[in-house]
Motif scaffolding. Sequence first.
Motif, PDB file in Angstrom:
ATOM      1  N   GLY A 121     -43.879 -22.176  36.263  1.00  0.00           N
ATOM      2  CA  GLY A 121     -43.166 -22.627  37.449  1.00  0.00           C
ATOM      3  C   GLY A 121     -42.752 -24.075  37.393  1.00  0.00           C
ATOM      4  N   ALA A 122     -43.605 -24.919  36.827  1.00  0.00           N
ATOM      5  CA  ALA A 122     -43.330 -26.353  36.754  1.00  0.00           C
ATOM      6  C   ALA A 122     -44.197 -26.957  35.667  1.00  0.00           C
ATOM      7  N   ALA A 123     -43.785 -28.128  35.182  1.00  0.00           N
ATOM      8  CA  ALA A 123     -44.564 -28.855  34.177  1.00  0.00           C
ATOM      9  C   ALA A 123     -44.674 -30.307  34.593  1.00  0.00           C
ATOM     10  N   LEU A 124     -45.901 -30.803  34.651  1.00  0.00           N
ATOM     11  CA  LEU A 124     -46.175 -32.220  34.867  1.00  0.00           C
ATOM     12  C   LEU A 124     -46.614 -32.770  33.520  1.00  0.00           C
ATOM     13  N   VAL A 125     -45.750 -33.539  32.876  1.00  0.00           N
ATOM     14  CA  VAL A 125     -45.991 -34.002  31.513  1.00  0.00           C
ATOM     15  C   VAL A 125     -46.359 -35.480  31.554  1.00  0.00           C
ATOM     16  N   THR A 126     -47.602 -35.796  31.218  1.00  0.00           N
ATOM     17  CA  THR A 126     -48.058 -37.178  31.257  1.00  0.00           C
ATOM     18  C   THR A 126     -47.716 -37.881  29.946  1.00  0.00           C
ATOM     19  N   LEU A 181     -48.006 -24.129  37.373  1.00  0.00           N
ATOM     20  CA  LEU A 181     -47.915 -25.510  36.899  1.00  0.00           C
ATOM     21  C   LEU A 181     -48.747 -25.662  35.637  1.00  0.00           C
ATOM     22  N   ILE A 182     -48.198 -26.365  34.647  1.00  0.00           N
ATOM     23  CA  ILE A 182     -48.997 -26.805  33.501  1.00  0.00           C
ATOM     24  C   ILE A 182     -48.951 -28.322  33.447  1.00  0.00           C
ATOM     25  N   LYS A 183     -49.985 -28.936  32.835  1.00  0.00           N
ATOM     26  CA  LYS A 183     -50.021 -30.390  32.748  1.00  0.00           C
ATOM     27  C   LYS A 183     -50.343 -30.829  31.310  1.00  0.00           C
ATOM     28  N   PRO A 184     -49.392 -30.673  30.399  1.00  0.00           N
ATOM     29  CA  PRO A 184     -49.608 -31.174  29.046  1.00  0.00           C
ATOM     30  C   PRO A 184     -49.221 -32.651  28.951  1.00  0.00           C
ATOM     31  N   ASN A 185     -49.627 -33.315  27.865  1.00  0.00           N
ATOM     32  CA  ASN A 185     -49.001 -34.579  27.531  1.00  0.00           C
ATOM     33  C   ASN A 185     -47.826 -34.301  26.597  1.00  0.00           C
ATOM     34  N   ASP A 186     -47.127 -35.324  26.165  1.00  0.00           N
ATOM     35  CA  ASP A 186     -45.922 -35.083  25.372  1.00  0.00           C
ATOM     36  C   ASP A 186     -46.229 -34.430  24.033  1.00  0.00           C
ATOM     37  N   GLY A 204     -45.612 -43.339  31.803  1.00  0.00           N
ATOM     38  CA  GLY A 204     -45.584 -42.635  33.076  1.00  0.00           C
ATOM     39  C   GLY A 204     -45.720 -41.138  32.943  1.00  0.00           C
ATOM     40  N   ALA A 205     -44.840 -40.404  33.596  1.00  0.00           N
ATOM     41  CA  ALA A 205     -44.902 -38.943  33.589  1.00  0.00           C
ATOM     42  C   ALA A 205     -43.542 -38.370  33.957  1.00  0.00           C
ATOM     43  N   VAL A 206     -43.330 -37.144  33.532  1.00  0.00           N
ATOM     44  CA  VAL A 206     -42.121 -36.396  33.869  1.00  0.00           C
ATOM     45  C   VAL A 206     -42.539 -35.124  34.593  1.00  0.00           C
ATOM     46  N   LEU A 207     -41.885 -34.841  35.701  1.00  0.00           N
ATOM     47  CA  LEU A 207     -42.094 -33.593  36.428  1.00  0.00           C
ATOM     48  C   LEU A 207     -40.843 -32.746  36.298  1.00  0.00           C
TER      49      LEU A 207
END
Length: 328
Positions: free
Chosen positions: A223-228, A184-189, A233-236
Amino acid sequence: MIVTFTANPSLDRTVSLAEPLRTGEVQHALGAREDAGGKGINVARVLAAAGAETLAVLPLDPGDPFGALLTNAGVAHHGVPLAGVVRANLTIADADGVTTKLNLPGTVRTDADAAAITAAVVEAAAGATWLVLAGSLAPGLPDGFYVEVIRAVRSRWGTASPAIAVDTSGPALAAVVADGRPDLIKPNDDELASLVGAALDTSLPLPEAVLAVARRLVPTRVGAALVTLGADGAVLVTADGAWHGTPPPTRVRSTVGAGDSSLAGYLLAAIAGETPADALRSGIRYGSAAAALDGTVAPTPEDLPTGDVPVVPLETPNTTTTTGGHRD
C-alpha cells in the motif's frame, strides 16, 4: 490501539566509547546501558512514551526477567509463554555516532511455537488500528512466517482487520512483498534496492532514485513505502503521491533504533489523521531524535528536534491521498 509483534526480541546492551573502536585492542568504555529491544519492541516503547495506546506481543519465557524491563519502560505487553530466554545484542558506539553491532541468533522456534505465536497475534489484533510486524525472524521460523501471520489476522477479522506495517529485511521482507500485500513497509534505501533486485540510479538525486524503485512495488504489491535514508531524511510513497523530507541538523550519537522510531513517529501521525506530508515529517522528527540519544533510548515528544523539516512532493498527490492502510 497499535499492536506490535516482535518475533525475535533482544536485550540490547550498548557500550559507549570516547574514541573510535580499535579491534584487537583493550579500550576503556565511558559507560553502558541495557534496554528491552527488538524492532517491534522499540516501536512500542516510542508509542508508549508518546501516550499512544499500544500492546507489544512477543515470545517470552515466564522466567525471563525481560518482561520486567518492558514493565519498567511502561510498555503494555503480552508474552506468549514459550521456553527460551531473550537473546542479548551488543552495540558499541563511539563519540562520532559510529556503531558496531553484534546480534545473536535467538532461540530456535518450533512449529508448535509458531502456531502459538500466530494465535496470540491474531487475538491481540482485535480492534486494533495498526498491526506492526517488525524485526528479524527467530531461527526455525520460515521466511514466509509474517505472511502466515498476515493471512491469519485477515482471515479472522476480515474487513475489521488492522492496517499492517512490516519492518524487516532480506528473505522475510521479500516474502511479505511477494505474498502478503502489507499496507506499509519501512525499508531503508539499501533494503529497497535489494528487495527489487535493482541498484538505485546514481544519475538521479537520491529521493528520485528511491521513488523510481519504490513505484515498482507501490501500489501493486504494497500500500505504501516509508523509505528511510539516514542523514538524507526519508521518502514516503503511497498510491496517490510521493514526498521527500529532510531532517534538521542532528548530532548523531547512535543510529540504532532510529528507523524504528521513524516508523513509530509516522504511525502516531497516521492515527491522528494527519496528512501524508505531516506523517512523514513526524517520522523524520522521531528518527532524528532517536539518533541524538544514546543506545536504543526511546525518544519522547520532549526529545523531538525543533528545527524545520522541509517536505516536498516528488509527485503531484491525488485529492484522495491517505497515509496508507485500508481503514478509515
